[in-house]
Design an enzyme around this catalytic site. Sequence first.
Site, PDB file in Angstrom:
ATOM      1  N   SER A  98       0.830  -1.206   0.000  1.00  0.00           N
ATOM      2  CA  SER A  98       0.000   0.000   0.000  1.00  0.00           C
ATOM      3  C   SER A  98       0.868   1.261   0.000  1.00  0.00           C
ATOM      4  O   SER A  98       1.653   1.477  -0.919  1.00  0.00           O
ATOM      5  CB  SER A  98      -0.961  -0.049   1.185  1.00  0.00           C
ATOM      6  OG  SER A  98      -1.987   0.901   1.045  1.00  0.00           O
ATOM      7  N   ASP A 222      -9.774  -5.459  -4.368  1.00  0.00           N
ATOM      8  CA  ASP A 222      -9.239  -4.386  -3.524  1.00  0.00           C
ATOM      9  C   ASP A 222     -10.130  -3.148  -3.629  1.00  0.00           C
ATOM     10  O   ASP A 222     -10.316  -2.592  -4.709  1.00  0.00           O
ATOM     11  CB  ASP A 222      -7.813  -4.056  -3.978  1.00  0.00           C
ATOM     12  CG  ASP A 222      -7.028  -3.254  -2.955  1.00  0.00           C
ATOM     13  OD1 ASP A 222      -7.645  -2.442  -2.237  1.00  0.00           O
ATOM     14  OD2 ASP A 222      -5.795  -3.439  -2.881  1.00  0.00           O
ATOM     15  N   HIS A 250      -7.549  -5.743  -0.152  1.00  0.00           N
ATOM     16  CA  HIS A 250      -6.302  -5.037   0.082  1.00  0.00           C
ATOM     17  C   HIS A 250      -5.343  -5.867   0.933  1.00  0.00           C
ATOM     18  O   HIS A 250      -4.128  -5.743   0.809  1.00  0.00           O
ATOM     19  CB  HIS A 250      -6.615  -3.707   0.785  1.00  0.00           C
ATOM     20  CG  HIS A 250      -5.537  -2.691   0.663  1.00  0.00           C
ATOM     21  ND1 HIS A 250      -4.906  -2.380  -0.528  1.00  0.00           N
ATOM     22  CD2 HIS A 250      -4.955  -1.878   1.607  1.00  0.00           C
ATOM     23  CE1 HIS A 250      -4.003  -1.439  -0.324  1.00  0.00           C
ATOM     24  NE2 HIS A 250      -4.003  -1.124   0.956  1.00  0.00           N
TER      25      HIS A 250
END
Length: 269
Positions: A98, A222, A250
């Site tokens: 991320s 995601d 995610h």
Amino acid sequence: MGYYIRVEKGVNVYVEDVNPTGSKTILFIHGWPANHQMFEYQFNQLPAMGYRCIGVDLRGFGKSSKPWESYSYDRMANDIRIVIDTLGLEEITLAGHSMGGAISIRYMALHGGHKVAKLALIGAAAPVFTRRSDYPYGITAEEVNKLIEETYADRPNMLSGFGDIFFARYVTKDFIDWFHGLGLMASGNATAKCLVSLRDEDLRNDLPFIQVPTAILHGKHDKICPFVLGELLHQGISNSVLIPFEYSGHGLFYCEVEKFNQELVRFIG
């Protein structure tokens, strides 16, 4: 083995070093708003396969110092450089999730891929996290602004809402509570300042500087960094491979933990 590394006056970052004698080194950079403990289920398995796993708590998060300012991607990429040089690391795999993936990309551009042999981008918040007039992908700046407001008003509630969309598969309440606790270890101010960086930073011009083999691991479901971001990274990074995770959101490092670990090991070799 855990220790602190001084990255500037008054700022120390915490480093967890598992299996220091491992034959190959993976340096994990966590995502917002967690810390290195999010990779527990990699640190449980990969060292037994002979890998040295190093987790860094970014400034403002986990056990690291929590300064008031300095949460740009450049500053955090500089911190990573200091960690790599202090530990004398060579030929590492840099693995960022991320926001950690975004910082890893900036590191590759800003420091010329110093000491990095391979790059793993995991649900990366890149090439741009928020929409632009010439970039219709990701979430809006207004949505990030709302998260910033909620961080300063009721951070635990904000984190709960974020956690609700993090995983695409069922996870127990106990696991959610544990994961929620990782976010609460961060500074509230750092949590908000990094949202500003996520909102405003643009990594499109950084991608051509990545010249090492790159694995792009991304969940098909995601809701935070849509799968199209992984496709865009694949298009923009030469010598890259896109590895979809059909049943993940995610949190692909947990949603499909066995596949994730296997794919990472296969990529590193």
